[in-house]
Motif scaffolding. Structure first.
Motif, PDB file in Angstrom:
ATOM      1  N   ALA A  97       1.023  -1.462   0.278  1.00 57.76           N
ATOM      2  CA  ALA A  97      -0.158   0.642   0.253  1.00 57.76           C
ATOM      3  C   ALA A  97       0.903   1.415   0.354  1.00 57.76           C
ATOM      4  O   ALA A  97       0.789   2.283  -0.976  1.00 57.76           O
ATOM      5  CB  ALA A  97      -1.343  -0.072   1.509  1.00 57.76           C
ATOM      6  N   LEU A  98       1.734   1.643   0.677  1.00 56.93           N
ATOM      7  CA  LEU A  98       3.069   2.541   0.416  1.00 56.93           C
ATOM      8  C   LEU A  98       3.463   2.525  -1.059  1.00 56.93           C
ATOM      9  O   LEU A  98       3.447   4.129  -1.103  1.00 56.93           O
ATOM     10  CB  LEU A  98       4.023   1.814   1.603  1.00 56.93           C
ATOM     11  CG  LEU A  98       4.803   3.164   2.120  1.00 56.93           C
ATOM     12  CD1 LEU A  98       4.265   5.068   2.599  1.00 56.93           C
ATOM     13  CD2 LEU A  98       6.147   3.064   3.250  1.00 56.93           C
ATOM     14  N   TRP A  99       3.686   1.733  -1.120  1.00 53.87           N
ATOM     15  CA  TRP A  99       4.740   1.801  -2.983  1.00 53.87           C
ATOM     16  C   TRP A  99       3.679   2.189  -3.683  1.00 53.87           C
ATOM     17  O   TRP A  99       3.487   3.076  -4.282  1.00 53.87           O
ATOM     18  CB  TRP A  99       5.583   0.548  -3.219  1.00 53.87           C
ATOM     19  CG  TRP A  99       6.480   0.243  -2.607  1.00 53.87           C
ATOM     20  CD1 TRP A  99       6.663  -0.343  -1.443  1.00 53.87           C
ATOM     21  CD2 TRP A  99       7.767   0.957  -3.001  1.00 53.87           C
ATOM     22  NE1 TRP A  99       8.305  -0.404  -0.767  1.00 53.87           N
ATOM     23  CE2 TRP A  99       8.874   0.617  -1.476  1.00 53.87           C
ATOM     24  CE3 TRP A  99       7.809   1.592  -3.693  1.00 53.87           C
ATOM     25  CZ2 TRP A  99      10.532   0.789  -2.199  1.00 53.87           C
ATOM     26  CZ3 TRP A  99       9.396   2.715  -3.613  1.00 53.87           C
ATOM     27  CH2 TRP A  99      10.262   1.773  -2.729  1.00 53.87           C
ATOM     28  N   PHE A 100       2.089   2.162  -3.360  1.00 56.87           N
ATOM     29  CA  PHE A 100       0.872   2.015  -4.097  1.00 56.87           C
ATOM     30  C   PHE A 100       0.899   3.707  -4.420  1.00 56.87           C
ATOM     31  O   PHE A 100       0.111   4.730  -5.101  1.00 56.87           O
ATOM     32  CB  PHE A 100      -0.085   1.490  -3.911  1.00 56.87           C
ATOM     33  CG  PHE A 100      -1.318   1.713  -4.956  1.00 56.87           C
ATOM     34  CD1 PHE A 100      -0.989   0.856  -6.546  1.00 56.87           C
ATOM     35  CD2 PHE A 100      -2.544   2.794  -4.347  1.00 56.87           C
ATOM     36  CE1 PHE A 100      -1.889   1.364  -7.123  1.00 56.87           C
ATOM     37  CE2 PHE A 100      -3.432   2.200  -5.075  1.00 56.87           C
ATOM     38  CZ  PHE A 100      -3.140   2.296  -6.711  1.00 56.87           C
ATOM     39  N   SER A 101       0.815   3.890  -3.035  1.00 56.03           N
ATOM     40  CA  SER A 101       0.691   5.328  -2.501  1.00 56.03           C
ATOM     41  C   SER A 101       1.327   6.694  -2.757  1.00 56.03           C
ATOM     42  O   SER A 101       1.451   7.256  -4.245  1.00 56.03           O
ATOM     43  CB  SER A 101       0.381   5.777  -1.228  1.00 56.03           C
ATOM     44  OG  SER A 101      -0.872   4.764  -0.754  1.00 56.03           O
ATOM     45  N   SER A 102       3.128   5.995  -2.978  1.00 52.31           N
ATOM     46  CA  SER A 102       3.646   6.538  -3.665  1.00 52.31           C
ATOM     47  C   SER A 102       3.873   6.529  -5.030  1.00 52.31           C
ATOM     48  O   SER A 102       4.071   7.452  -6.163  1.00 52.31           O
ATOM     49  CB  SER A 102       5.241   5.882  -2.855  1.00 52.31           C
ATOM     50  OG  SER A 102       5.204   5.955  -1.611  1.00 52.31           O
ATOM     51  N   ALA A 103       3.756   5.721  -5.776  1.00 56.97           N
ATOM     52  CA  ALA A 103       3.466   5.356  -6.803  1.00 56.97           C
ATOM     53  C   ALA A 103       2.301   6.909  -8.090  1.00 56.97           C
ATOM     54  O   ALA A 103       2.905   7.268  -8.547  1.00 56.97           O
ATOM     55  CB  ALA A 103       3.094   4.385  -8.198  1.00 56.97           C
ATOM     56  N   ILE A 104       1.347   6.854  -7.262  1.00 59.89           N
ATOM     57  CA  ILE A 104       0.188   7.416  -7.259  1.00 59.89           C
ATOM     58  C   ILE A 104       1.199   8.693  -7.225  1.00 59.89           C
ATOM     59  O   ILE A 104       0.495  10.096  -8.000  1.00 59.89           O
ATOM     60  CB  ILE A 104      -1.260   7.590  -6.100  1.00 59.89           C
ATOM     61  CG1 ILE A 104      -1.864   6.291  -6.850  1.00 59.89           C
ATOM     62  CG2 ILE A 104      -1.920   8.571  -6.438  1.00 59.89           C
ATOM     63  CD1 ILE A 104      -2.840   6.206  -6.107  1.00 59.89           C
ATOM     64  N   LEU A 105       1.094   9.580  -6.243  1.00 61.80           N
ATOM     65  CA  LEU A 105       2.361  11.177  -5.461  1.00 61.80           C
ATOM     66  C   LEU A 105       3.073  11.113  -6.930  1.00 61.80           C
ATOM     67  O   LEU A 105       2.462  12.084  -7.207  1.00 61.80           O
ATOM     68  CB  LEU A 105       2.509  10.623  -4.124  1.00 61.80           C
ATOM     69  CG  LEU A 105       4.150  11.913  -4.138  1.00 61.80           C
ATOM     70  CD1 LEU A 105       2.031  12.951  -3.684  1.00 61.80           C
ATOM     71  CD2 LEU A 105       3.896  11.940  -2.929  1.00 61.80           C
ATOM     72  N   ILE A 106       3.477  10.286  -7.246  1.00 58.63           N
ATOM     73  CA  ILE A 106       4.340  10.457  -8.384  1.00 58.63           C
ATOM     74  C   ILE A 106       4.542  10.656  -9.541  1.00 58.63           C
ATOM     75  O   ILE A 106       4.769  11.670 -10.237  1.00 58.63           O
ATOM     76  CB  ILE A 106       6.151   9.320  -8.084  1.00 58.63           C
ATOM     77  CG1 ILE A 106       6.870   9.350  -7.182  1.00 58.63           C
ATOM     78  CG2 ILE A 106       7.072   9.498  -9.345  1.00 58.63           C
ATOM     79  CD1 ILE A 106       8.102   7.535  -6.887  1.00 58.63           C
ATOM     80  N   ILE A 107       3.376   9.454  -9.793  1.00 55.83           N
ATOM     81  CA  ILE A 107       2.834  10.297 -11.379  1.00 55.83           C
ATOM     82  C   ILE A 107       2.015  11.502 -11.259  1.00 55.83           C
ATOM     83  O   ILE A 107       1.579  12.418 -12.249  1.00 55.83           O
ATOM     84  CB  ILE A 107       1.513   9.222 -11.453  1.00 55.83           C
ATOM     85  CG1 ILE A 107       2.393   7.906 -12.047  1.00 55.83           C
ATOM     86  CG2 ILE A 107       0.656   9.634 -12.299  1.00 55.83           C
ATOM     87  CD1 ILE A 107       2.060   6.314 -12.246  1.00 55.83           C
ATOM     88  N   SER A 108       1.044  11.784 -10.106  1.00 52.95           N
ATOM     89  CA  SER A 108       0.423  13.190  -9.644  1.00 52.95           C
ATOM     90  C   SER A 108       1.521  13.949  -9.852  1.00 52.95           C
ATOM     91  O   SER A 108       1.457  14.902  -9.763  1.00 52.95           O
ATOM     92  CB  SER A 108      -0.491  12.709  -8.902  1.00 52.95           C
ATOM     93  OG  SER A 108      -0.917  12.061  -8.407  1.00 52.95           O
ATOM     94  N   MET A 109       2.686  14.418  -9.641  1.00 53.11           N
ATOM     95  CA  MET A 109       3.545  15.520  -9.030  1.00 53.11           C
ATOM     96  C   MET A 109       4.132  15.712 -10.543  1.00 53.11           C
ATOM     97  O   MET A 109       4.440  16.448 -12.016  1.00 53.11           O
ATOM     98  CB  MET A 109       4.657  14.612  -7.971  1.00 53.11           C
ATOM     99  CG  MET A 109       4.742  15.478  -6.912  1.00 53.11           C
ATOM    100  SD  MET A 109       5.114  15.172  -5.574  1.00 53.11           S
ATOM    101  CE  MET A 109       6.330  16.143  -5.793  1.00 53.11           C
TER     102      MET A 109
END
Length: 124
Positions: A97-109
Motif C-alpha cells: 500500500a505504501l509503494w502504491f501510494s508513493s507511485a500515485i504521488l510521483i505520477i501526480s507530481m
C-alpha cells in the motif's frame, strides 16, 4: 490488546494514500481528461466539487504534506518487524500500500509539474 505501532502505521498509511488520491484528483485527473478530449467532464467535476480549485491552487502544499506523511510511513515500516505469527502478512500488505501510494504521488507530481513543460519542449 491493541497494538499501538500497528494502529499508528495504518492511520499514517491511510492518510498518505488519501492525500495522494486528492493530489491525483485535483491535478493529474483533470489534465488526463482534457488530454483525452473530455473537458466537459472536468467542468462537471469542478462544478460538483468546488474545493478542487482551492486544492489545485495550493498543490505544492498538498504534495509536500503527502510526501512528508509517506516518508514517515517508510520510516515506521522500516522500524517494524514481524514478531507475531500473523503480522508478516500485514507488513507485506502495508508495504504494498505504501509503494502504491508513493507511485500515485510521483505520477501526480509528474503530471502537475512536468507534463506541460515537457510537451512544450517536445513540440518545439
Amino acid at each position: 490488546m491493541l497494538n499501538r505501532d500497528k494502529l499508528t502505521t495504518n492511520v499514517s498509511l491511510l492518510g498518505g494514500f488519501s492525500l495522494a488520491l486528492i493530489g491525483t484528483t485535483c491535478c493529474a485527473l483533470p489534465i488526463l481528461l482534457v488530454a483525452l478530449g473530455m473537458g466537459s467532464a472536468v467542468v462537471a467535476m469542478v462544478s460538483t466539487l468546488p474545493w478542487l480549485v482551492t486544492v489545485s491552487q495550493y498543490k505544492h502544499i498538498t504534495f509536500t504534506l503527502t510526501a512528508i506523511i509517506l516518508a514517515y510511513c517508510f520510516w515506521r515500516l522500516t522500524r517494524m518487524t514481524a514478531c507475531e505469527p500473523g503480522s508478516q502478512n500485514t507488513l507485506k500488505w502495508q508495504r504494498r500500500a505504501l509503494w502504491f501510494s508513493s507511485a500515485i504521488l510521483i505520477i501526480s507530481m509528474f503530471t502537475a509539474y512536468l507534463l506541460l513543460p515537457l510537451s512544450l519542449w517536445l513540440d518545439s
